[in-house]
Design a protein around this motif. Structure first.
Motif, mmCIF file in Angstrom:
data_model
loop_
_atom_site.group_PDB
_atom_site.id
_atom_site.type_symbol
_atom_site.label_atom_id
_atom_site.label_comp_id
_atom_site.label_asym_id
_atom_site.label_seq_id
_atom_site.Cartn_x
_atom_site.Cartn_y
_atom_site.Cartn_z
ATOM 1 N N TYR A 155 0.878 -1.173 0.000
ATOM 2 C CA TYR A 155 0.000 0.000 0.000
ATOM 3 C C TYR A 155 0.915 1.223 0.000
ATOM 4 O O TYR A 155 1.489 1.589 1.032
ATOM 5 C CB TYR A 155 -0.914 -0.025 1.217
ATOM 6 C CG TYR A 155 -1.919 -1.154 1.165
ATOM 7 C CD1 TYR A 155 -1.556 -2.448 1.525
ATOM 8 C CD2 TYR A 155 -3.221 -0.932 0.732
ATOM 9 C CE1 TYR A 155 -2.466 -3.489 1.455
ATOM 10 C CE2 TYR A 155 -4.140 -1.962 0.666
ATOM 11 C CZ TYR A 155 -3.754 -3.238 1.025
ATOM 12 O OH TYR A 155 -4.651 -4.268 0.951
ATOM 13 N N HIS A 156 1.067 1.824 -1.170
ATOM 14 C CA HIS A 156 2.051 2.892 -1.327
ATOM 15 C C HIS A 156 1.647 4.196 -0.659
ATOM 16 O O HIS A 156 2.440 5.129 -0.611
ATOM 17 C CB HIS A 156 2.313 3.139 -2.812
ATOM 18 C CG HIS A 156 2.838 1.934 -3.533
ATOM 19 N ND1 HIS A 156 3.908 1.193 -3.061
ATOM 20 C CD2 HIS A 156 2.433 1.312 -4.671
ATOM 21 C CE1 HIS A 156 4.142 0.179 -3.896
ATOM 22 N NE2 HIS A 156 3.265 0.232 -4.874
ATOM 23 N N ASP A 157 0.430 4.265 -0.197
ATOM 24 C CA ASP A 157 -0.051 5.523 0.368
ATOM 25 C C ASP A 157 -0.149 5.484 1.884
ATOM 26 O O ASP A 157 -0.806 6.347 2.480
ATOM 27 C CB ASP A 157 -1.411 5.860 -0.252
ATOM 28 C CG ASP A 157 -1.339 5.882 -1.763
ATOM 29 O OD1 ASP A 157 -1.869 4.947 -2.393
ATOM 30 O OD2 ASP A 157 -0.707 6.817 -2.291
ATOM 31 N N ALA A 158 0.458 4.479 2.494
ATOM 32 C CA ALA A 158 0.499 4.387 3.953
ATOM 33 C C ALA A 158 1.935 4.079 4.366
ATOM 34 O O ALA A 158 2.595 3.252 3.750
ATOM 35 C CB ALA A 158 -0.435 3.293 4.447
#
Lengths: 111, 127
Positions: free
Chosen positions: B110-113
């Motif tokens: 999960y690149h956004d966490a």
């Protein structure tokens, strides 16, 4: 890119529930389900508590839950405990600069 | 044990340069998208920039306040992330953390966490 807006402080008694809001725009919070929440104790690195609006990493207590409505995301802590006293930050992907933006931070106090 | 260890912080004069390093261990560094996040004394978190894995292009993105002054790079052979900071300003004074994406139990990234964080390294820009 301006920081997402959070209340400066929220407090509650042990066992109570509290909710922290995180308000952005349609370019960030409202436009994507890429909101995450972090807990930071004094002098420590942040800890991921919620990702993709409402998902908990394994090991994070189910007393922590996340949600979103429009341009505002929320973190709810139920059954407040003394160890929950910390600073909390939201974060979101933002399309305005292909980057990420954090919230202003909320200090949670357990009375 | 999954770990990130930053180094290279210190005192530098305005206009000066500094290079931070972040040594990774306990996970496949070459697959990870890595970010730098900073926190000025008594202030909130601020995303600085990110580098993707080489398999995903190895490209970088930067926050507006540092674009053109800071450069993120990686050496996958050394499991190390770098932050080259030039033309430093007093407002760059902060603790700098390196961090990596959240990877769930199935191996999905999960690149956004931001999951794993280092302990941070302090950078002070002052004359």
């Amino acid at each position: 890119q301006s920081a997402l807006t959070q209340p400066a402080s929220v407090s509650g008694s042990p066992g109570q529930s509290i909710t922290i809001s995180c308000t952005g725009t349609s370019s960030d919070v409202g436009g994507y389900n890429y909101v995450s929440w972090y807990q930071q104790h004094p002098g420590k690195a942040p800890k991921l508590m919620i990702y993709d609006v409402s998902n908990r990493p394994s090991g994070v207590s189910n007393r922590f839950s996340g949600s979103k409505s429009g341009n505002t995301a929320s973190l709810t802590i139920s059954g407040l405990q003394a160890e929950d006293e910390a600073d909390y930050y939201c974060s979101s992907y933002t399309s305005s600069s292909t980057s990420y933006v954090f919230g202003t931070g909320t200090k949670v106090t357990v009375l | 044990e999954v770990q990130l260890v930053e180094s290279g912080g210190g005192l530098v004069k305005p206009g000066g340069s500094l290079r931070l390093s972040c040594a990774a261990s306990g996970f496949t560094f070459s697959n990870a998208w890595m970010s730098w996040v900073r926190q000025a004394p008594g202030k909130g978190l601020e995303w600085v920039g990110r580098i993707k894995s080489k398999t995903d292009g190895g490209t970088t993105d930067y926050a507006a306040p540092v674009k053109g002054r800071f450069t993120i790079s990686r050496d996958d052979s050394k499991n190390t992330l770098y932050l080259q900071m030039n033309s430093l300003k007093t407002e760059d004074t902060a603790v700098y953390y390196c961090t990596t994406d959240f990877v769930d139990s199935s191996g999905w990234s999960y690149h956004d966490a931001f999951d794993i964080w280092g302990q941070g390294t302090m950078v002070t820009v002052s004359s």
